[in-house]
Design a protein around this motif. Sequence first.
Motif, short mmCIF file in Angstrom:
data_model
loop_
_atom_site.label_atom_id
_atom_site.label_comp_id
_atom_site.label_asym_id
_atom_site.label_seq_id
_atom_site.Cartn_x
_atom_site.Cartn_y
_atom_site.Cartn_z
N ALA A 147 0.85 -1.19 0.00
CA ALA A 147 0.00 0.00 0.00
C ALA A 147 0.88 1.23 0.00
O ALA A 147 2.00 1.20 0.51
CB ALA A 147 -0.91 0.02 1.23
N THR A 159 -4.60 6.92 -1.99
CA THR A 159 -4.04 5.65 -1.56
C THR A 159 -4.08 4.61 -2.68
O THR A 159 -4.82 4.74 -3.65
CB THR A 159 -4.82 5.09 -0.35
OG1 THR A 159 -6.21 4.97 -0.70
CG2 THR A 159 -4.69 6.00 0.86
N TYR A 161 -3.73 0.15 -2.94
CA TYR A 161 -3.60 -1.13 -2.26
C TYR A 161 -3.38 -2.23 -3.28
O TYR A 161 -3.99 -2.25 -4.35
CB TYR A 161 -4.87 -1.46 -1.47
CG TYR A 161 -5.15 -0.50 -0.35
CD1 TYR A 161 -6.00 0.59 -0.53
CD2 TYR A 161 -4.55 -0.66 0.90
CE1 TYR A 161 -6.25 1.48 0.50
CE2 TYR A 161 -4.79 0.23 1.94
CZ TYR A 161 -5.64 1.30 1.72
OH TYR A 161 -5.88 2.19 2.75
N LYS A 191 -6.64 -5.60 -0.46
CA LYS A 191 -7.80 -4.69 -0.54
C LYS A 191 -8.94 -5.19 0.34
O LYS A 191 -9.27 -6.37 0.33
CB LYS A 191 -8.29 -4.58 -1.99
CG LYS A 191 -7.56 -3.55 -2.81
CD LYS A 191 -8.13 -3.48 -4.22
CE LYS A 191 -7.30 -2.55 -5.08
NZ LYS A 191 -7.74 -2.58 -6.49
N THR A 244 -5.62 -1.07 5.75
CA THR A 244 -5.87 0.35 5.58
C THR A 244 -4.60 1.13 5.92
O THR A 244 -4.06 0.96 7.01
CB THR A 244 -7.01 0.84 6.48
OG1 THR A 244 -8.20 0.08 6.20
CG2 THR A 244 -7.30 2.32 6.23
#
Length: 123
Positions: free
Chosen positions: A49, A59, A61, A66, A70
């Motif tokens: 990420a 952002t 990922y 995903k 986070t």
Amino acid sequence: QVQLVGSGGGLVQPGGSLRLSCAASGTISSMNAMAWDRQAPGKQRELVAYIATGPGGSTYYADSVKGRFTISRDNAKNTVYLQMNSLKPEDTAVYYCRGGSKPPGGALVLEYWGQGTQVTVSS
């Protein structure tokens, strides 16, 4: 020069959670992106990420994380976090905090490394 200090790894059971932290210091104005990548034994390094540290904080990922991971930032603390939920054994790897830059429409270039932190997902 930029220094990155990563922390927060450990041993967790499948389905568990961990949060990694990465504190940046030094000439951080030279960066506008921070990231996490990982290296598992026998596998290619994978960008997990990244997050833009400027306005908007866009952002990215990897498909493999995903919906489970986070990435977030606290610019006041020059710190980036990786919240990892629903961990799987295949997430086991050494995770590295990275720093670099991404111009608009350009490629991400990660120049800086923190020390790795081991994440092990096992029952």
